[in-house]
Motif scaffolding. Structure first.
Motif, PDB file in Angstrom:
ATOM      1  N   PRO A  76       0.801  -1.234   0.000  1.00 43.08           N
ATOM      2  CA  PRO A  76       0.000   0.000   0.000  1.00 43.08           C
ATOM      3  C   PRO A  76       0.830   1.278   0.000  1.00 43.08           C
ATOM      4  CG  PRO A  76      -0.063  -1.085   2.152  1.00 43.08           C
ATOM      5  CD  PRO A  76       0.582  -2.043   1.205  1.00 43.08           C
ATOM      6  N   HIS A  77       2.063   1.192   0.521  1.00 38.18           N
ATOM      7  CA  HIS A  77       2.902   2.395   0.544  1.00 38.18           C
ATOM      8  C   HIS A  77       3.655   2.592  -0.767  1.00 38.18           C
ATOM      9  CE1 HIS A  77       1.921   3.065   4.716  1.00 38.18           C
ATOM     10  NE2 HIS A  77       2.327   1.853   5.033  1.00 38.18           N
ATOM     11  N   GLY A  78       3.533   1.633  -1.674  1.00 36.99           N
ATOM     12  CA  GLY A  78       4.158   1.774  -2.984  1.00 36.99           C
ATOM     13  C   GLY A  78       3.172   2.262  -4.029  1.00 36.99           C
ATOM     14  N   ARG A  79       2.158   2.970  -3.584  1.00 37.57           N
ATOM     15  CA  ARG A  79       1.114   3.450  -4.491  1.00 37.57           C
ATOM     16  C   ARG A  79       1.686   4.402  -5.534  1.00 37.57           C
ATOM     17  NH1 ARG A  79      -4.866   5.790  -2.910  1.00 37.57           N
ATOM     18  NH2 ARG A  79      -5.296   6.797  -4.913  1.00 37.57           N
ATOM     19  N   ASP A  80       1.277   4.201  -6.777  1.00 37.15           N
ATOM     20  CA  ASP A  80       1.709   5.047  -7.886  1.00 37.15           C
ATOM     21  C   ASP A  80       0.501   5.248  -8.800  1.00 37.15           C
ATOM     22  OD1 ASP A  80       2.744   6.161 -10.225  1.00 37.15           O
ATOM     23  OD2 ASP A  80       4.613   5.015 -10.145  1.00 37.15           O
ATOM     24  N   ASP A  81      -0.217   6.337  -8.551  1.00 39.52           N
ATOM     25  CA  ASP A  81      -1.453   6.566  -9.286  1.00 39.52           C
ATOM     26  C   ASP A  81      -1.215   6.746 -10.779  1.00 39.52           C
ATOM     27  OD1 ASP A  81      -2.669   6.404  -6.863  1.00 39.52           O
ATOM     28  OD2 ASP A  81      -3.503   8.435  -6.859  1.00 39.52           O
ATOM     29  N   THR A  82      -0.113   7.375 -11.134  1.00 39.57           N
ATOM     30  CA  THR A  82       0.180   7.589 -12.553  1.00 39.57           C
ATOM     31  C   THR A  82       0.347   6.260 -13.272  1.00 39.57           C
ATOM     32  OG1 THR A  82       1.251   9.717 -12.094  1.00 39.57           O
ATOM     33  CG2 THR A  82       1.774   8.649 -14.185  1.00 39.57           C
ATOM     34  N   ALA A  83       1.108   5.347 -12.655  1.00 39.18           N
ATOM     35  CA  ALA A  83       1.307   4.026 -13.260  1.00 39.18           C
ATOM     36  C   ALA A  83      -0.001   3.235 -13.295  1.00 39.18           C
ATOM     37  CB  ALA A  83       2.369   3.251 -12.479  1.00 39.18           C
ATOM     38  N   SER A  84      -0.798   3.353 -12.240  1.00 33.70           N
ATOM     39  CA  SER A  84      -2.060   2.619 -12.182  1.00 33.70           C
ATOM     40  C   SER A  84      -3.028   3.094 -13.257  1.00 33.70           C
ATOM     41  CB  SER A  84      -2.695   2.768 -10.797  1.00 33.70           C
ATOM     42  OG  SER A  84      -1.899   2.142  -9.812  1.00 33.70           O
TER      43      SER A  84
END
Length: 310
Positions: free
Chosen positions: A24-32
């Motif tokens: 959860p701390h590796g969230r990357d909205d751009t990549a998602s």
């Protein structure tokens, strides 16, 4: 989807790991968002999320990704789990369903959800009451079809007595086969679509996790029984068997694991989760692969995994 419903790609995209449970701390909205866009481009148009993921932030992310592209995606979300102070709790009360669907519509930035799913049956509320409230969302035009997740055949029958069931979610993979005995055959007879979640064994069947040290900090799998060191070591031959077949065919292990799931029925849709456009491409390529009878027999004969499912 269901009987005479909208057609979707046989591989979809599970979005939970984009903001919840897995790293959860590796969230990357751009990549998602890029992964969601790539999925749509490749025909993996069933986009699956839930209000509890985040909580709520996953629906918001999916809503941003589908802005201006809503008509290209088959949008599926879920209701029935609420994040408590220390753990999830089930909530199938009709008043919760009525409030939750409106909140999901706002977060997703849409006026209609293609598939609204009961995440888990609440044992404190009769299923007929919960399902009746969900049926109201269809009659109100907020939802097009209804689904259930992690249920028994008897629970599906109960829901059907109130309102048609479009789809059922179940964990199905080479190391989770419980649903294949009764649920998958029943849904085939009833023209109910099966959404196979965690078709890659929560990532284990990709071969990327040789030990728990390979998992990110705070990742949910660190407390999953099958990922505990002793069980992980005992389960390694399953991943090795998948890799052996993949190497012999010159493909990636996830493609072998996915095509085995898809072979369980024409009504089965796999929804592997990823936040990487690269893995979206890899996963959707499974549609081009067919296992030989010998390969199928080898995979069918794999032993059950060590450790409880959850």
């Amino acid at each position: 989807m269901g009987q005479g419903g909208q057609r979707v790609g046989v591989v979809g995209l599970g979005c939970m790991g984009m903001s919840y449970a897995y790293d959860p701390h590796g969230r990357d909205d751009t990549a998602s968002i890029a992964a969601i866009h790539r999925a749509l481009d490749l025909g993996a148009d069933l986009i699956d999320t839930a209000d509890v993921y985040g909580p709520h932030t996953d629906e918001e992310l999916v809503g941003r990704a589908l802005a201006g592209l809503r008509d290209r995606g088959f949008l599926a979300t879920k209701v029935g789990f609420v994040q408590g102070a220390t753990r999830l709790r089930k909530d199938g009360r009709p008043e919760h369903i009525r409030a939750a669907v409106d909140a999901s519509l706002r977060r997703l930035g849409t006026d209609t959800i293609n598939l609204y799913q009961l995440h888990r049956v609440d044992p404190e509320v009769p299923l007929e009451e919960t399902w009746g409230a969900m049926a109201e969302t269809v009659r109100a035009g907020k939802v097009r079809g209804l689904g259930l997740s992690d249920v028994t055949v008897e629970q599906v029958r109960t829901a059907q007595s109130v309102h048609p069931v479009t789809a059922v979610q179940a964990e199905i993979s080479l190391w989770t086969r419980d649903a294949l005995t009764e649920l998958v055959p029943y849904t085939a007879r009833e023209s109910i679509t099966v959404l196979a979640y965690s078709p890659l064994g929560r990532g284990f069947l990709t071969g990327r996790f040789a030990s728990s040290a390979d998992l990110p900090a705070d990742d949910y799998r660190l407390v999953n029984p099958r990922f505990q060191p002793k069980n992980l070591a005992a389960n390694r031959p399953l991943a090795e068997a998948v890799r052996k077949v993949a190497d012999s065919r010159g493909v990636a292990p996830p493609q072998v694991a996915l095509v085995w799931v898809l072979a369980q029925g024409e009504h089965v849709v796999a929804i592997p989760g990823t936040k990487s456009a690269h893995y979206v491409e890899e996963n959707t390529a499974a549609c081009e692969l067919a296992l030989t009878a010998q390969e199928t027999a080898l995979l069918d004969a794999l032993p059950p995994p060590s450790g409880a499912r959850q």
